[in-house]
Scaffold this active site. Sequence first.
Site, PDB file in Angstrom:
ATOM      1  N   CYS A 136      33.232  57.094  41.856  1.00 25.99           N
ATOM      2  CA  CYS A 136      34.300  57.983  40.805  1.00 25.99           C
ATOM      3  C   CYS A 136      33.295  59.236  40.527  1.00 25.99           C
ATOM      4  O   CYS A 136      32.750  60.093  41.219  1.00 25.99           O
ATOM      5  CB  CYS A 136      35.314  57.328  40.133  1.00 25.99           C
ATOM      6  SG  CYS A 136      36.594  58.269  39.913  1.00 25.99           S
ATOM      7  N   HIS A 182      37.510  52.825  43.451  1.00 28.00           N
ATOM      8  CA  HIS A 182      36.621  52.043  42.659  1.00 28.00           C
ATOM      9  C   HIS A 182      36.404  50.812  43.299  1.00 28.00           C
ATOM     10  O   HIS A 182      37.275  49.890  43.226  1.00 28.00           O
ATOM     11  CB  HIS A 182      37.241  52.063  41.359  1.00 28.00           C
ATOM     12  CG  HIS A 182      37.380  53.110  40.515  1.00 28.00           C
ATOM     13  ND1 HIS A 182      36.339  53.270  39.547  1.00 28.00           N
ATOM     14  CD2 HIS A 182      38.182  54.143  40.298  1.00 28.00           C
ATOM     15  CE1 HIS A 182      36.440  54.319  38.780  1.00 28.00           C
ATOM     16  NE2 HIS A 182      37.676  54.962  39.421  1.00 28.00           N
ATOM     17  N   GLU A 231      35.004  48.194  42.182  1.00 27.88           N
ATOM     18  CA  GLU A 231      34.739  47.169  41.141  1.00 27.88           C
ATOM     19  C   GLU A 231      36.014  46.536  40.734  1.00 27.88           C
ATOM     20  O   GLU A 231      36.101  45.376  40.232  1.00 27.88           O
ATOM     21  CB  GLU A 231      33.899  47.677  39.951  1.00 27.88           C
ATOM     22  CG  GLU A 231      34.887  48.541  39.059  1.00 27.88           C
ATOM     23  CD  GLU A 231      34.561  50.331  39.477  1.00 27.88           C
ATOM     24  OE1 GLU A 231      34.505  50.349  40.614  1.00 27.88           O
ATOM     25  OE2 GLU A 231      34.723  51.150  38.717  1.00 27.88           O
ATOM     26  N   SER A 240      31.346  26.968  15.776  1.00 28.54           N
ATOM     27  CA  SER A 240      32.609  27.204  15.439  1.00 28.54           C
ATOM     28  C   SER A 240      33.411  26.365  16.297  1.00 28.54           C
ATOM     29  O   SER A 240      34.672  26.217  15.989  1.00 28.54           O
ATOM     30  CB  SER A 240      32.866  28.669  15.544  1.00 28.54           C
ATOM     31  OG  SER A 240      32.910  28.721  17.012  1.00 28.54           O
ATOM     32  N   GLY A 241      33.053  25.451  17.266  1.00 23.57           N
ATOM     33  CA  GLY A 241      33.883  24.981  18.077  1.00 23.57           C
ATOM     34  C   GLY A 241      34.497  25.992  19.523  1.00 23.57           C
ATOM     35  O   GLY A 241      34.851  25.459  20.169  1.00 23.57           O
ATOM     36  N   GLY A 242      33.968  27.193  19.216  1.00 24.68           N
ATOM     37  CA  GLY A 242      34.595  28.100  20.405  1.00 24.68           C
ATOM     38  C   GLY A 242      33.310  28.008  21.618  1.00 24.68           C
ATOM     39  O   GLY A 242      32.369  27.429  21.288  1.00 24.68           O
ATOM     40  N   VAL A 243      33.675  28.536  22.581  1.00 22.80           N
ATOM     41  CA  VAL A 243      32.933  28.473  23.827  1.00 22.80           C
ATOM     42  C   VAL A 243      31.680  29.010  23.392  1.00 22.80           C
ATOM     43  O   VAL A 243      30.593  28.326  23.834  1.00 22.80           O
ATOM     44  CB  VAL A 243      33.514  29.491  24.998  1.00 22.80           C
ATOM     45  CG1 VAL A 243      32.559  29.042  26.343  1.00 22.80           C
ATOM     46  CG2 VAL A 243      34.790  28.850  25.292  1.00 22.80           C
ATOM     47  N   ASP A 244      31.369  30.294  22.807  1.00 22.09           N
ATOM     48  CA  ASP A 244      30.133  30.815  22.966  1.00 22.09           C
ATOM     49  C   ASP A 244      28.869  30.093  21.922  1.00 22.09           C
ATOM     50  O   ASP A 244      27.904  29.716  22.528  1.00 22.09           O
ATOM     51  CB  ASP A 244      30.250  32.363  22.420  1.00 22.09           C
ATOM     52  CG  ASP A 244      30.988  33.063  23.294  1.00 22.09           C
ATOM     53  OD1 ASP A 244      31.253  32.759  24.391  1.00 22.09           O
ATOM     54  OD2 ASP A 244      31.449  34.180  22.960  1.00 22.09           O
ATOM     55  N   SER A 245      29.778  29.622  20.809  1.00 24.58           N
ATOM     56  CA  SER A 245      28.785  28.957  19.722  1.00 24.58           C
ATOM     57  C   SER A 245      28.251  27.806  20.401  1.00 24.58           C
ATOM     58  O   SER A 245      27.158  27.048  20.263  1.00 24.58           O
ATOM     59  CB  SER A 245      29.020  29.085  18.508  1.00 24.58           C
ATOM     60  OG  SER A 245      30.229  28.043  18.403  1.00 24.58           O
TER      61      SER A 245
END
Length: 528
Positions: free
Chosen positions: A82, A177, A179, A231-236
Amino acid sequence: MQHDKVLILDFGSQVTQLIARRVREAAVYCEIHPNDVSDDFVRSFAPKAIILSGSHASTYEDHELRAPQAVYELGVPVLGICYGMFTMTVQLGGQVEASEHREFGYAEVRAHGHTQLLDGIQDFETPEKHGMLKVWMSHGDKVTSLPPGFKLMASTPSCPIAGMADESRRFYAVQFHPEVTHTLQGEALLRRFVRDIAGCKGDWQMGSYIDEAVARIREQVGSEEVILGLSGGVDSSVAAALIHRAIGDQLTCVFVDHGLLRLNEAQMVMDMFAGRLHARVVHVDASEQFLGKLAGVTDPERKRKIIGAEFVEVFQAEAKKLTNAKWLAQGTIYPDVVESGGTKTKKATTIKSHHNVGGLPETLGLKLLEPLRELFKDEVRALGVALGLPPDMVYRHPFPGPGLGVRILGDIRKEYADLLRRADAIFIEELRNTIDPATGKSWYGLTSQAFAVFLPVKSVGVMGDGRTYDYVVALRAVQTSDFMTADWAELPYALLKKVSSRIINEVRGINRVTYDVSSKPPATIEWE
Ligand code: XMP
């Protein structure tokens, strides 16, 4: 550990991150950088291929964004998308003209000239045997004259030059596009570009990435100690599992329970990390402290600020006890660090202040360890599974840092949090247990985020022979790919009916359940 790398130059498109995700799905490592990086940067990055993104501005004349000249001098394949096609055209001696007519949305593109990029890639054939692609277009201007050396690669009736190629230099450009998923062959096209044309190896895989990441963490940290806010979240959680794999007891996780977690969450985190992984976890129950500070506060932004500041304080106090710690680990992921928007001056209004612990490393005098910095969310999840975390944990919906604090409207009280936790758990349990026959997936998997919200208003109801006068919860379930925009999920009525009936019957204190049918924008996902 030397991966082939693709450089994506961002001209400020909303969907640049999708280019990176498609390239990574082709098992090729890539990074996004602003379009105005220096020639030296491009050379020292040593990409095996370069992709020029689209731009947020619809018309070409609005701005003078260009790619560094080195892009065209390195001798590596370049793909313009584009706006990337416009800048390539102009920089290489062709012409772009503003057009009155904006083309936006679905289009059918005819392939021309048998280029390597499109060879064998098509959605259907016309009776005249022309290969056709179903694509997503979004542009105002047009290339009107090809740069020297280029030939026509694709066209539509309203856009005669919808793709062009100079195969001797391996330069390609498309007006549409690739993507976005609406371009059906987009993934195949990007894969063709990075794997076949650029010859990247396809060595970016989470299973083998673990060894590499472990080695890197060991080298970085040596014999020093690390603390991490779990934190219990996915990332940490994934960061903790990865660092624990690398350095074992040199890692101490600090898990701060602010009293605004989901039902049984603290237990689950402790079972997983202290119990199964045998990691060192300090569990701080600071709920009274947090709820004390929040008492009587109703303004959402103030609540967020208080929770954020309190978190930093509690965490800091714990960290100071660990006198040997030299590193603070964080689960920062690539979308948090990528500098997008092309020019560095783009400003955004603050809708909500996100809970973060950005100031911590300086005040604590710690070095920062961020082993997930180069990964997208889907890669973090794949890594989590490869590290042995339960898929249920790794594929959990996101949960905001301030927790139930932004899901209890107005004043926060323990009594409200307790009611909300139970209502929320019922909703999630039913979403997990209800399978959609059309896809075979659970409604938990079919939604991106779902939760209950506590409304501190009372309404009248009748139960048995008696009158009730109790609180209301709203159910929220959304579908989104990036959390920037979201649609409310069209949950089956039978599911909503069951959840509502269970909440009202099982959670004494709630006698009414509503379903939130607002999309983002104009609403946000969380209620505060
Ligand atoms: P909104 O409500 O802005 O939320 O549409 C978009 C996404 O961000 C999450 N969210 C947060 N995450 N700290 C976080 O870590 C926060 O302070 C925070 N506020 C909102 C929200 O849950 C949704 O996934």
